[in-house]
Scaffold this motif. Structure first.
Motif, PDB file in Angstrom:
ATOM      1  N   ALA B  20       0.625  -1.047  -0.332  1.00 43.14           N
ATOM      2  CA  ALA B  20      -0.015   0.059   0.177  1.00 43.14           C
ATOM      3  C   ALA B  20       0.715   1.164  -0.241  1.00 43.14           C
ATOM      4  O   ALA B  20       1.986   1.566   0.523  1.00 43.14           O
ATOM      5  CB  ALA B  20      -1.104  -0.106   1.717  1.00 43.14           C
ATOM      6  N   ARG B  21       0.566   2.063  -0.527  1.00 40.86           N
ATOM      7  CA  ARG B  21       1.194   2.911  -0.651  1.00 40.86           C
ATOM      8  C   ARG B  21       0.480   4.661   0.244  1.00 40.86           C
ATOM      9  O   ARG B  21      -1.064   4.892   0.412  1.00 40.86           O
ATOM     10  CB  ARG B  21       1.089   4.429  -1.982  1.00 40.86           C
ATOM     11  N   LEU B  22       0.969   4.378   1.033  1.00 41.85           N
ATOM     12  CA  LEU B  22       0.095   5.843   2.251  1.00 41.85           C
ATOM     13  C   LEU B  22       1.330   7.165   2.615  1.00 41.85           C
ATOM     14  O   LEU B  22       1.746   6.948   2.441  1.00 41.85           O
ATOM     15  CB  LEU B  22       0.440   4.316   4.149  1.00 41.85           C
ATOM     16  N   ALA B  23      -0.568   7.784   2.268  1.00 44.89           N
ATOM     17  CA  ALA B  23       0.502   9.438   2.170  1.00 44.89           C
ATOM     18  C   ALA B  23       0.883   9.523   3.972  1.00 44.89           C
ATOM     19  O   ALA B  23       0.568   9.173   4.691  1.00 44.89           O
ATOM     20  CB  ALA B  23      -0.852  10.243   2.605  1.00 44.89           C
ATOM     21  N   ALA B  24       1.458  10.816   4.660  1.00 48.69           N
ATOM     22  CA  ALA B  24       1.917  10.888   5.623  1.00 48.69           C
ATOM     23  C   ALA B  24       1.150  10.834   6.984  1.00 48.69           C
ATOM     24  O   ALA B  24       1.138  10.128   8.111  1.00 48.69           O
ATOM     25  CB  ALA B  24       2.960  12.265   5.856  1.00 48.69           C
ATOM     26  N   ASP B  25       0.028  10.781   6.591  1.00 48.60           N
ATOM     27  CA  ASP B  25      -0.863  11.257   7.936  1.00 48.60           C
ATOM     28  C   ASP B  25      -1.360   9.417   7.827  1.00 48.60           C
ATOM     29  O   ASP B  25      -2.723   9.595   9.139  1.00 48.60           O
ATOM     30  CB  ASP B  25      -2.465  11.447   7.660  1.00 48.60           C
ATOM     31  N   GLY B  26      -0.891   8.455   6.774  1.00 46.74           N
ATOM     32  CA  GLY B  26      -1.369   7.664   6.746  1.00 46.74           C
ATOM     33  C   GLY B  26      -2.226   6.398   6.317  1.00 46.74           C
ATOM     34  O   GLY B  26      -3.258   6.019   5.988  1.00 46.74           O
ATOM     35  N   GLN B  27      -3.286   8.028   5.555  1.00 45.61           N
ATOM     36  CA  GLN B  27      -4.242   7.471   4.387  1.00 45.61           C
ATOM     37  C   GLN B  27      -3.658   6.780   3.502  1.00 45.61           C
ATOM     38  O   GLN B  27      -2.636   7.194   2.888  1.00 45.61           O
ATOM     39  CB  GLN B  27      -4.644   8.736   3.920  1.00 45.61           C
ATOM     40  N   VAL B  28      -4.715   5.190   2.780  1.00 40.21           N
ATOM     41  CA  VAL B  28      -4.058   4.579   2.622  1.00 40.21           C
ATOM     42  C   VAL B  28      -4.370   5.184   0.481  1.00 40.21           C
ATOM     43  O   VAL B  28      -5.932   5.661   0.787  1.00 40.21           O
ATOM     44  CB  VAL B  28      -4.989   3.969   2.015  1.00 40.21           C
ATOM     45  N   LEU B  29      -3.491   5.766  -0.302  1.00 43.54           N
ATOM     46  CA  LEU B  29      -3.624   5.929  -1.132  1.00 43.54           C
ATOM     47  C   LEU B  29      -3.987   5.289  -2.250  1.00 43.54           C
ATOM     48  O   LEU B  29      -4.794   5.452  -3.514  1.00 43.54           O
ATOM     49  CB  LEU B  29      -2.611   6.784  -2.086  1.00 43.54           C
ATOM     50  N   GLU B  30      -3.173   4.073  -2.204  1.00 44.40           N
ATOM     51  CA  GLU B  30      -3.213   3.142  -3.477  1.00 44.40           C
ATOM     52  C   GLU B  30      -2.985   1.595  -2.713  1.00 44.40           C
ATOM     53  O   GLU B  30      -2.095   1.711  -1.654  1.00 44.40           O
ATOM     54  CB  GLU B  30      -2.219   2.918  -4.724  1.00 44.40           C
ATOM     55  N   GLU B  31      -3.764   0.399  -3.174  1.00 50.08           N
ATOM     56  CA  GLU B  31      -3.093  -1.042  -2.831  1.00 50.08           C
ATOM     57  C   GLU B  31      -3.248  -2.287  -4.248  1.00 50.08           C
ATOM     58  O   GLU B  31      -3.360  -1.068  -5.041  1.00 50.08           O
ATOM     59  CB  GLU B  31      -3.861  -1.858  -1.610  1.00 50.08           C
ATOM     60  N   GLN B  32      -2.220  -2.847  -3.576  1.00 47.83           N
ATOM     61  CA  GLN B  32      -1.714  -3.742  -4.710  1.00 47.83           C
ATOM     62  C   GLN B  32      -1.727  -4.988  -4.601  1.00 47.83           C
ATOM     63  O   GLN B  32      -1.079  -4.700  -2.977  1.00 47.83           O
ATOM     64  CB  GLN B  32      -0.492  -3.409  -5.884  1.00 47.83           C
ATOM     65  N   SER B  33      -1.753  -5.944  -4.622  1.00 50.02           N
ATOM     66  CA  SER B  33      -1.084  -7.806  -4.264  1.00 50.02           C
ATOM     67  C   SER B  33      -0.812  -8.219  -5.335  1.00 50.02           C
ATOM     68  O   SER B  33      -1.146  -8.133  -6.395  1.00 50.02           O
ATOM     69  CB  SER B  33      -2.320  -8.012  -3.590  1.00 50.02           C
ATOM     70  N   PHE B  34      -0.055  -8.575  -5.528  1.00 53.80           N
ATOM     71  CA  PHE B  34       0.419  -9.524  -6.773  1.00 53.80           C
ATOM     72  C   PHE B  34       0.955 -11.511  -5.589  1.00 53.80           C
ATOM     73  O   PHE B  34       1.149 -11.766  -4.282  1.00 53.80           O
ATOM     74  CB  PHE B  34       2.084  -9.161  -6.755  1.00 53.80           C
ATOM     75  N   GLY B  35       0.842 -12.527  -6.270  1.00 55.12           N
ATOM     76  CA  GLY B  35       1.226 -13.812  -5.997  1.00 55.12           C
ATOM     77  C   GLY B  35       2.788 -14.358  -5.461  1.00 55.12           C
ATOM     78  O   GLY B  35       2.765 -15.726  -6.590  1.00 55.12           O
ATOM     79  N   ARG B  36       2.817 -12.957  -5.127  1.00 53.95           N
ATOM     80  CA  ARG B  36       4.515 -13.722  -5.037  1.00 53.95           C
ATOM     81  C   ARG B  36       4.560 -13.592  -3.752  1.00 53.95           C
ATOM     82  O   ARG B  36       5.819 -12.555  -2.907  1.00 53.95           O
ATOM     83  CB  ARG B  36       5.418 -12.085  -5.735  1.00 53.95           C
ATOM     84  N   GLY B  37       4.375 -14.583  -2.398  1.00 53.17           N
ATOM     85  CA  GLY B  37       4.779 -14.985  -1.814  1.00 53.17           C
ATOM     86  C   GLY B  37       6.560 -15.305  -1.814  1.00 53.17           C
ATOM     87  O   GLY B  37       6.748 -16.019  -3.020  1.00 53.17           O
ATOM     88  N   ILE B  38       7.172 -15.253  -1.052  1.00 50.72           N
ATOM     89  CA  ILE B  38       8.723 -15.569  -0.499  1.00 50.72           C
ATOM     90  C   ILE B  38       8.794 -16.774  -0.950  1.00 50.72           C
ATOM     91  O   ILE B  38      10.181 -17.253  -1.705  1.00 50.72           O
ATOM     92  CB  ILE B  38       9.676 -15.850   0.739  1.00 50.72           C
ATOM     93  N   LEU B  39       7.723 -18.618  -0.990  1.00 53.06           N
ATOM     94  CA  LEU B  39       7.991 -18.948  -1.457  1.00 53.06           C
ATOM     95  C   LEU B  39       7.999 -19.297  -2.847  1.00 53.06           C
ATOM     96  O   LEU B  39       8.393 -20.325  -3.682  1.00 53.06           O
ATOM     97  CB  LEU B  39       7.009 -20.159  -1.053  1.00 53.06           C
ATOM     98  N   SER B  40       7.280 -18.008  -3.832  1.00 53.49           N
ATOM     99  CA  SER B  40       7.663 -19.157  -5.123  1.00 53.49           C
ATOM    100  C   SER B  40       9.097 -17.320  -5.370  1.00 53.49           C
ATOM    101  O   SER B  40       8.820 -17.534  -6.781  1.00 53.49           O
ATOM    102  CB  SER B  40       6.203 -18.064  -5.662  1.00 53.49           C
ATOM    103  N   VAL B  41       9.941 -17.248  -4.603  1.00 55.51           N
ATOM    104  CA  VAL B  41      11.090 -16.316  -5.222  1.00 55.51           C
ATOM    105  C   VAL B  41      12.392 -16.779  -4.983  1.00 55.51           C
ATOM    106  O   VAL B  41      12.649 -17.504  -3.797  1.00 55.51           O
ATOM    107  CB  VAL B  41      11.078 -15.041  -4.387  1.00 55.51           C
ATOM    108  N   SER B  42      13.141 -17.265  -5.741  1.00 56.22           N
ATOM    109  CA  SER B  42      14.217 -17.506  -5.747  1.00 56.22           C
ATOM    110  C   SER B  42      15.568 -17.494  -4.693  1.00 56.22           C
ATOM    111  O   SER B  42      15.405 -15.469  -4.600  1.00 56.22           O
ATOM    112  CB  SER B  42      14.890 -17.925  -7.594  1.00 56.22           C
TER     113      SER B  42
END
Lengths: 302, 302
Positions: B20-42
């Protein structure tokens, strides 16, 4: 040469098929075992497997009693469970004679037993015969009888009858946790027995924090404290057997449990019981044949 | 348009990667998710995956904090556990800056926490940030915080610091028992939730007979009483969650636990707690972002 009737005693379980030819007095004349547990036998094939394995023993003076999973829905023929409390008399009354294709009047399947506690049913097939065999071998009429294994059974016997019993999925939990869970990375279930690690697991279980929490220690002790996978295999076994004991002994404050099973496994249970300050005695494979022989006498087959 | 520094908050777990990209006051500006958990990363590939996912957010005013399994030995870089009791201050001091290949001075990994109780260590990675986020969101400084899941965590917070915690392998036991054990034949773990069967399992667990025994009921109730596999899936879930509660509540006689997690799961825990006469409150995904934001403030990154 012993004359007279003989008993063909068969223990037909999920993964193995064992038989013994017994003299009228119970002496074991011959034994055989086969890798033909019921999971390896197709429906309709049971009579042929029986014939192939035991025909040479089935002369005109022989009767056969079969205990174990052969009497389950997936077995040769379904023998309805006998409800606890029950003794030899009830088992003998509920023998299932003449499974399909068997020589007429010569083969009977022993029913398993069922029991309801706290509104939940419990079942066993084969263990009841081992318990009756243990009664015969020990001369006891009362006591706690324990059959450790994939699904351990704890049975309470009163006046020679099985009053009630409980199943504990201890062996299956061990296989699942040690080989198929996250713990499999820090636990070696094939390593030799490590007594100190086993005892530590048993004592940990006795503290009563419960398996959902204590099992995680088989990961963290490896990860953070460098415990060897071999030791953690025995530690996990101790956690599980200790948990089984803690629960089962809550019902059985006194007396000396009788352990029935393979020597190595009963030795581990005896060791864990001793950490609880309890003595026990152990019986091994002879209990099945003694039980089937006693049932044959009860049924006037011998 | 919000000016000023921004925080790229990342939750990099075993099987998923969320940011998530958060503003200085904590507001969530954008969110993303990916199927790249650590088990899928070499090993060696983490910086490239990070860049591919988050480069567009990493402008000159952005800092990134990453919590979760990315800080484990199998992750991007190992961030040593912070020992309990610990608060924001300790976490901030032990941030692991500059994992290999990251833009210099811009990316830090949050350490997990460890805790030793009864001589056995326990660990968590990622949940500590959710707990601190929950403190921020609720304004609490003391209480019991519960993160249900594959490995549930129960943490005790005192004066804004995590005093101690315990792991319960509840979700993993459910998957093992429901899908890989003998119970899988009578239990459907994919069926819709059955509240009555779940409650029955919870109440059964509260009786304290222990999981090694009670789990077998998920077989016998199907086999002997014709209970549907769908109902037995919820029954098994109730047995497990009930067992977790029974054990965990032994430490926490009073107070209203704060449940943190996905709405469906926290609803089941809240339901089970209510059967124990305990109220609870629930927080969902916002806890992670709130925790990373609070940590960034503590570290003067915002």
């Amino acid at each position: 040469m012993i004359m007279g009737n003989t008993l063909v005693a068969v223990d037909w379980g999920t993964s193995s098929l064992r038989g013994a030819r017994l003299a009228a007095d119970g002496q074991v004349l011959e034994e055989q075992s086969f890798g033909r547990g019921i999971l390896s036998v197709s429906p309709g094939e049971f009579a042929a497997v029986f014939e192939a394995c035991f025909a040479p023993w089935m002369d005109e003076r022989s009767t056969c009693l079969i205990s174990g999973m052969a009497g389950s829905r997936q077995g040769w023929a379904e023998a309805a469970y006998c409800r606890c409390p029950a003794g030899f008399g009830e088992l003998a009354e509920h023998l299932l004679w003449n499974p399909p294709g068997a020589p007429a009047g010569r083969v009977a399947i022993v029913p398993g037993m069922s029991c309801t506690q706290d509104d939940v049913p419990d079942v066993m097939r084969g263990e009841e015969i081992q318990i009756f065999g243990a009664l015969r071998l020990t001369g006891l009429q009362d006591g706690i009888f324990v059959l450790p294994g994939t699904h351990s059974k704890w049975a309470r016997v009163r006046h020679g009858r099985i009053a009630a019993f409980r199943t504990f999925m201890t062996g299956e939990f061990y296989a699942l946790l040690g080989r198929q869970s996250l713990l499999s990375r820090t636990v070696d279930t094939d390593a030799p027995f490590d007594g100190a690690a086993f005892d530590e697991g048993v004592m940990r279980a006795f503290e009563g924090r419960g398996l959902l929490h204590t099992a995680f220690g088989a990961r963290t002790l490896g990860l953070l404290e460098g415990r060897a996978p071999a030791a953690l295999g025995s530690y996990l076994s101790g956690l599980l057997i200790g948990e089984e004991l803690r629960q089962a002994l809550a019902d059985t404050d006194t007396g000396e449990p009788v352990l029935i099973g393979a020597p190595q496994l009963t030795a581990h249970y005896a060791r864990a019981l001793s950490l609880r300050g309890r003595t026990s005695r152990s019986l091994h494979d002879q209990a099945t044949w003694a039980g089937l022989h006693a049932l044959a006498q009860q049924t006037k087959l011998l």
